[in-house]
Design a protein around this motif. Structure first.
Motif, PDB file in Angstrom:
ATOM      1  N   LEU A  89       0.833  -1.196   0.000  1.00 17.09           N
ATOM      2  CA  LEU A  89       0.000   0.000   0.000  1.00 17.09           C
ATOM      3  C   LEU A  89       0.875   1.257   0.000  1.00 17.09           C
ATOM      4  CD1 LEU A  89      -2.750   1.342   0.061  1.00 17.09           C
ATOM      5  CD2 LEU A  89      -2.756   1.079   2.553  1.00 17.09           C
ATOM      6  N   CYS A  90       1.926   1.254   0.775  1.00 22.54           N
ATOM      7  CA  CYS A  90       2.853   2.384   0.830  1.00 22.54           C
ATOM      8  C   CYS A  90       3.460   2.625  -0.557  1.00 22.54           C
ATOM      9  CB  CYS A  90       3.948   2.105   1.857  1.00 22.54           C
ATOM     10  SG  CYS A  90       5.025   3.500   2.170  1.00 22.54           S
ATOM     11  N   GLU A  91       3.866   1.556  -1.207  1.00 17.06           N
ATOM     12  CA  GLU A  91       4.435   1.659  -2.548  1.00 17.06           C
ATOM     13  C   GLU A  91       3.408   2.224  -3.536  1.00 17.06           C
ATOM     14  OE1 GLU A  91       5.927  -1.541  -5.814  1.00 17.06           O
ATOM     15  OE2 GLU A  91       6.680  -1.834  -3.775  1.00 17.06           O
TER      16      GLU A  91
ATOM     17  N   ARG B   9       1.227   9.328  -5.726  1.00 18.17           N
ATOM     18  CA  ARG B   9       1.621  10.695  -5.358  1.00 18.17           C
ATOM     19  C   ARG B   9       2.550  11.286  -6.421  1.00 18.17           C
ATOM     20  NH1 ARG B   9       3.011  10.802   1.160  1.00 18.17           N
ATOM     21  NH2 ARG B   9       0.859  10.716   1.909  1.00 18.17           N
ATOM     22  N   VAL B  10       3.489  10.472  -6.902  1.00 17.92           N
ATOM     23  CA  VAL B  10       4.404  10.939  -7.946  1.00 17.92           C
ATOM     24  C   VAL B  10       3.639  11.172  -9.243  1.00 17.92           C
ATOM     25  CG1 VAL B  10       6.348  10.224  -9.413  1.00 17.92           C
ATOM     26  CG2 VAL B  10       6.473   9.911  -6.936  1.00 17.92           C
ATOM     27  N   GLU B  11       2.709  10.286  -9.556  1.00 20.28           N
ATOM     28  CA  GLU B  11       1.877  10.450 -10.747  1.00 20.28           C
ATOM     29  C   GLU B  11       1.100  11.770 -10.682  1.00 20.28           C
ATOM     30  OE1 GLU B  11      -1.852   7.929 -12.216  1.00 20.28           O
ATOM     31  OE2 GLU B  11      -0.045   6.688 -12.060  1.00 20.28           O
TER      32      GLU B  11
ATOM     33  N   LEU C 282       6.024   8.807   1.268  1.00 21.44           N
ATOM     34  CA  LEU C 282       5.530   8.201   2.504  1.00 21.44           C
ATOM     35  C   LEU C 282       6.431   7.015   2.852  1.00 21.44           C
ATOM     36  CD1 LEU C 282       3.301   7.932   4.703  1.00 21.44           C
ATOM     37  CD2 LEU C 282       2.064   6.462   3.090  1.00 21.44           C
ATOM     38  N   MET C 283       7.010   7.055   4.026  1.00 16.67           N
ATOM     39  CA  MET C 283       7.844   5.941   4.491  1.00 16.67           C
ATOM     40  C   MET C 283       6.934   4.872   5.107  1.00 16.67           C
ATOM     41  SD  MET C 283      10.832   7.019   3.650  1.00 16.67           S
ATOM     42  CE  MET C 283      11.844   5.779   4.421  1.00 16.67           C
TER      43      MET C 283
ATOM     44  N   LEU D   3       3.519   5.038   7.627  1.00 20.77           N
ATOM     45  CA  LEU D   3       2.221   4.425   7.345  1.00 20.77           C
ATOM     46  C   LEU D   3       1.840   3.472   8.476  1.00 20.77           C
ATOM     47  CD1 LEU D   3      -0.211   4.016   5.477  1.00 20.77           C
ATOM     48  CD2 LEU D   3       1.112   2.249   4.287  1.00 20.77           C
ATOM     49  N   MET D   4       2.807   2.749   8.992  1.00 21.63           N
ATOM     50  CA  MET D   4       2.556   1.837  10.121  1.00 21.63           C
ATOM     51  C   MET D   4       2.042   2.624  11.330  1.00 21.63           C
ATOM     52  SD  MET D   4       3.284  -1.438   9.519  1.00 21.63           S
ATOM     53  CE  MET D   4       3.752  -2.133  11.082  1.00 21.63           C
TER      54      MET D   4
END
Length: 145
Positions: A13-15, A21-23, A32-33, A37-38
């Protein structure tokens, strides 16, 4: 045959969030690291617990092995859990993630359709096996001889 629910790990999900976000924003996108997210998911679960809300099944704690073969924590989320965590993301990321979920659900439905004939063949084989076992038991006990 048991149906498996589609799930995504917090790492995946983070990936996905970072790709979207880049798109959306290009080079200016904030990365987001996974550890952040955790924390966000953990906080969400704590708040839900305080409110007496149940996230059981939507979000569950799991683990994975990192590149050094060390066990690390991650979360496993179904589509509802994923949507819940994405509420704080931009409209673009939420919409694109919904498209991603819809694509996965469509693929899952295709697999279920392929699986149906296999299950009916499996049922047919089980009936034949059952009949054979019954016949064998009767023939061994001498009832059919």
């Amino acid at each position: 045959m048991e149906q498996l629910e589609q799930r995504i790990t917090s790492m995946e999900l983070c990936e996905l969030i970072n790709e979207l976000r880049v798109e959306e924003k290009g080079e200016e996108a904030k990365v987001l690291m996974h550890c952040d997210l955790m924390k966000k998911i953990k906080k969400e679960l704590e708040i839900m617990k305080k409110l007496g809300l149940n996230a059981e099944g939507n979000i569950s704690l799991g683990e994975y092995k990192d590149q050094n073969n060390q066990s690390r924590s991650c979360y496993s989320l179904n589509a509802s859990g994923m949507r819940q965590i994405l509420n704080s993301e931009s409209t673009y990321v939420r919409v694109k993630t919904e498209e991603y979920i819809a694509k996965l659900e469509k693929e899952n439905n295709k697999l279920k359709e392929i699986q149906k004939p296999l299950l009916s063949k499996e049922d047919e084989l089980m009936k034949h096996k059952s009949l054979f076992i019954t016949f064998y038991k009767f023939s061994v006990t001498g009832i059919l001889t």
